[in-house]
Every structure is written in C-alpha cells, then in structure tokens.
Write an enzyme that holds these catalytic residues in place. Structure first.
Site, short mmCIF file in Angstrom:
data_model
loop_
_atom_site.label_atom_id
_atom_site.label_comp_id
_atom_site.label_asym_id
_atom_site.label_seq_id
_atom_site.Cartn_x
_atom_site.Cartn_y
_atom_site.Cartn_z
N ASP A 16 0.84 -1.20 0.00
CA ASP A 16 0.00 0.00 0.00
C ASP A 16 0.87 1.25 0.00
OD1 ASP A 16 -2.25 1.57 0.05
OD2 ASP A 16 -3.01 0.85 1.95
N CYS A 240 -3.44 5.64 -2.15
CA CYS A 240 -4.01 4.78 -3.20
C CYS A 240 -3.99 5.57 -4.50
CB CYS A 240 -5.43 4.37 -2.85
SG CYS A 240 -6.22 3.45 -4.17
P1 HMG Z 1 -9.14 -4.43 -16.84
O1 HMG Z 1 -8.45 -3.51 -17.80
O2 HMG Z 1 -10.64 -4.33 -16.73
O3 HMG Z 1 -8.70 -5.95 -17.06
O4 HMG Z 1 -8.52 -4.15 -15.41
P2 HMG Z 1 -8.85 -6.96 -18.24
O5 HMG Z 1 -9.18 -8.27 -17.63
O6 HMG Z 1 -9.76 -6.40 -19.30
O7 HMG Z 1 -7.35 -7.04 -18.84
C1 HMG Z 1 -6.77 -5.92 -19.46
C2 HMG Z 1 -5.25 -6.09 -19.48
O8 HMG Z 1 -4.76 -6.17 -18.13
C3 HMG Z 1 -4.78 -7.37 -20.19
O9 HMG Z 1 -3.51 -7.05 -20.74
C4 HMG Z 1 -4.57 -8.32 -19.04
O10 HMG Z 1 -3.62 -9.32 -19.34
C5 HMG Z 1 -4.05 -7.41 -17.96
P3 HMG Z 1 -3.34 -6.62 -22.28
O11 HMG Z 1 -3.97 -7.72 -23.07
O12 HMG Z 1 -4.06 -5.30 -22.41
O13 HMG Z 1 -1.84 -6.48 -22.41
N1 HMG Z 1 -4.33 -7.93 -16.61
C6 HMG Z 1 -3.39 -8.20 -15.70
N2 HMG Z 1 -2.06 -8.08 -15.70
C7 HMG Z 1 -1.38 -8.47 -14.61
N3 HMG Z 1 -1.99 -8.96 -13.49
C8 HMG Z 1 -3.33 -9.07 -13.44
C9 HMG Z 1 -4.07 -8.69 -14.58
N4 HMG Z 1 -5.39 -8.68 -14.86
C10 HMG Z 1 -5.54 -8.23 -16.10
N5 HMG Z 1 -3.91 -9.54 -12.33
C11 HMG Z 1 -7.86 -4.93 -13.25
C12 HMG Z 1 -8.98 -4.86 -14.27
C13 HMG Z 1 -8.48 -5.43 -11.95
C14 HMG Z 1 -6.81 -5.89 -13.74
C15 HMG Z 1 -7.26 -3.52 -13.07
O14 HMG Z 1 -8.30 -2.62 -12.83
C16 HMG Z 1 -6.27 -3.44 -11.97
O15 HMG Z 1 -5.19 -4.02 -12.04
N6 HMG Z 1 -6.60 -2.70 -10.87
C17 HMG Z 1 -5.75 -2.65 -9.69
C18 HMG Z 1 -5.85 -1.33 -9.06
C19 HMG Z 1 -4.99 -1.32 -7.81
O16 HMG Z 1 -4.07 -2.10 -7.67
N7 HMG Z 1 -5.32 -0.38 -6.88
C20 HMG Z 1 -4.57 -0.25 -5.67
C21 HMG Z 1 -4.77 -1.38 -4.73
S1 HMG Z 1 -6.31 -1.28 -3.83
C22 HMG Z 1 -5.93 -0.28 -2.49
O17 HMG Z 1 -4.87 0.29 -2.41
C23 HMG Z 1 -6.93 -0.18 -1.39
C24 HMG Z 1 -6.54 -0.95 -0.13
O18 HMG Z 1 -5.31 -0.52 0.38
C25 HMG Z 1 -7.62 -0.74 0.93
C26 HMG Z 1 -7.96 0.75 1.08
O19 HMG Z 1 -7.14 1.54 1.51
O20 HMG Z 1 -9.08 1.07 0.68
C27 HMG Z 1 -6.45 -2.46 -0.39
MG MG Z 2 -5.04 1.33 1.54
#
Ligand code: HMG
Ligand code: MG
Length: 305
Positions: A16, A240
C-alpha cells in the site's frame, strides 16, 4: 474500557505504501525493506500486488520481490489478487495469503478495478475458491467504508452488504478500510459494530489512512469494541493511486507506540521498525511520515550529543 491484550498488525508499507510512489523503487530495495520488517517481528507482511502493471506500474516487480525475499518461518507473505490472472501469479510467487479487494462504493469499484461491486464479487469467487483449494488464507479489503473520493457519503448499510458478500465467499479475514481517511471515531465505531453483526469481530481488521489525522483515534475506537487486527504502514508510506490526495496508512511506528504504551502486546520491536522506516525514507529522499519515528530519532540524537 477493556482493550484486547494482544493486537495483530499486518505491515502494508511495501504494498500500500510503495504502490503510490512516482519514482521507481527497485525490487532490491523492496526486498531489503521486507527483510527488515520480518526481522522486526511482523507475522504478516503485504509484499506486493499482482495487478495490471498498466494500472499500477510500481507493483510490476511483485514477482521478483517475492522470489527474492528470504522467508522466515511463521511469517505470512501476502499479495493482492484482483482476478484469476493475479491469483496464478501469486501462486507462482508462493504467496501465503491473497487479498481480494472490493469497495463499499460503486464509483470507487469502477475506478479502482474497472467493474461494479456485483461483478467484482463474481470475479473474486473463483479466486477465493482456488486460493483455499491451495491452502492459502484469503483476506478481503473493503475500500471506502467511511467515505468515497467520488461519491462522498457511504451508508453503513453498504458496508454491511460488502462484508456479508465477502463472508459468503468464505474469507478468513475482512479488512474495513478508510481509504481516504475521513472517518471519525463515533462513525468508525458504528461501522465496525454493524459489520460485526454479520461477521465475527475477531476476524475483522481495520485499515486506516491518516489523511485527516484521525487514524489513531479511530484505532482506539476499534480497540474499545474489541477489534484486535489492524493494517499499518512503516514510515506512514503511501496512498491509493485511485484516491487522489489520500495520504499513507497510519504509520506503524505510531500505532506500536500507542499500543505498547497501553500495555498491549504486538510481538513487534519498535526500534527495528523505526530503523526500517528510516531506511526506506532515506531511499525515497524524505523524512519518515511517522511522528514517533522522528521523535525517537531526535531523542537518540540528543542523547548521543
Ligand atoms: P481491466 O483492464 O478491466 O482488465 O482491469 P482486463 O481483464 O480487461 O485485462 C486488461 C489487461 O490487463 C490485459 O492485458 C490483461 O492481461 C491485464 P493486455 O492484453 O491489455 O496487455 N491484466 C493483468 N495483468 C497483470 N496482473 C493481473 C491482470 N489482470 C488483467 N492480475 C484490473 C482490471 C483489476 C486488472 C485492473 O483494474 C487493476 O489491475 N486494478 C488494480 C488497481 C490497484 O491495484 N489499486 C490499488 C490497490 S487497492 C488499495 O490500495 C486499497 C486498499 O489498500 C484498501 C484501502 O485503503 O481502501 C487495499
Ligand atoms: Mg489502503
């Protein structure tokens, strides 16, 4: 007031915290940080996130990081997995626990993981099932439980609904997150009490960003209810990427100082955490965002002068 005698802290700084860094932080630095943290006594360290590198470039090295760390027995190395692609990467990297992360706010769900809340639960279902089948622990994080950067107010009922959905997936722990740090103690207590009406309190954790300086007060409110699991971030790293303006999690050093001062055991060595916080802050080129870390450093400097 009767507080828990022992509290479990999940250290989330390497995930995070660092996910939001604009400058590239090499895997070697992340590994060195995680090893300092495991030496300090944490039993759960969030080591990375198997998310799209296009969405969060800083986490692209998570596989290399998890490959490079020396594992200490008894330490759970956890990683975020938004979908099956993430789970497969986490399994390949030998994660001990996966974190599925959803939201209590529709708007944030779309911005953060590009789908509705209902779609996210269907995406998480096979992830939770496959992780459990492999013997991994499944933790859930419910973002924006105290407010959303896009939609504003988040009703308590939306949090309860999210907790219930994660409970139905069989999650081993559910973290209630104040992503943008707007919660205040009475509201936090009401939200956690409501969550505990549908899921065991002993398996609920608190995740507080400290944007408005409320995090320690909110943790104290939770302790009063008997909540004994919290996330914290060494040196107060982070934020974030999909919640602009949100600062880091509550600094681990500050949480430890408060808990230890209250006679609550954590099993974690505050001095070693301060050293880890100083290490990563030196690399990033800024002072630790932990008042306790800075105060103890000033005290040491005075003593040695
Ligand atoms: P999307 O674009 O809808 O995914 O993203 P998709 O399934 O359509 O795939 C699109 C592309 O992403 C493809 O690649 C996939 O291979 C790739 P391309 O063909 O374009 O080259 N892809 C991936 N690559 C690596 N690892 C994966 C993966 N999945 C798809 N797992 C997705 C949907 C969920 C992947 C995207 O929105 C995403 O990665 N979001 C993450 C956002 C994030 O990490 N945010 C921060 C963490 S949450 C947080 O900090 C909150 C927390 O601390 C609690 C709080 O404080 O609230 C936990
Ligand atoms: Mg957080």
């Amino acid at each position: 007031m009767k507080y828990p005698r022992r509290v479990h802290i999940t250290e989330v700084g390497a995930r995070d915290g660092l996910q939001n860094e604009a400058q590239d932080v090499p895997a070697t630095v992340k590994i060195a940080l995680i090893e300092r943290l495991s030496a300090a006594g944490f039993r759960n360290i969030e080591a990375g996130a198997f998310v799209s590198p296009k969405w969060v470039p800083q986490m692209a090295s998570s596989g290399a990081v998890m490959d490079g760390i020396t594992r200490r027995s008894g330490v759970t190395y956890s990683a975020l997995t938004p979908n099956m692609q993430g789970l497969e990467a986490a399994l390949a990297a030998r994660a001990d626990e996966v974190v599925i992360f959803g939201a209590a706010s529709e708007a944030f769900s779309r911005k953060n993981i590009n789908c509705s809340i209902a779609e996210s639960i269907e995406r998480f279902r096979p992830v939770a099932d496959a992780a459990h089948a492999q013997g991994l622990r499944v933790r859930a994080a419910l973002s924006c439980a105290l407010g959303c950067p896009y939609q504003g107010e988040v009703p308590v009922a939306a949090v309860v609904d999210g907790v219930r959905r994660f409970a139905d997936l069989g999650c081993d722990e559910i973290g209630i997150a104040d992503t943008i740090g707007v919660g205040t103690p009475a509201r936090v207590a009401a939200v956690f009490e409501a969550a505990a009406s549908v899921y065991p309190l002993a398996r609920i954790s608190g995740h507080f960003h400290d944007t408005y300086g409320q995090a320690l007060a909110n943790i104290l409110a939770c302790l009063g209810l008997g909540v004994a699991r919290f996330d914290a971030s060494v040196a107060g790293l982070g934020g974030c990427p999909y919640a602009r303006g949100a600062t880091g999690n509550v600094a681990t050093e500050d949480v430890l100082f408060m808990l230890h001062g209250m006679g609550i055991d954590t099993g974690i060595d505050l001095d070693l955490v301060c050293a880890a916080g100083q290490y990563i802050s030196d690399v990033l080129g800024r002072p630790p965002q932990s008042r306790v870390n800075r105060a103890l450093a000033a005290k040491r400097a005075t003593a040695s002068a």
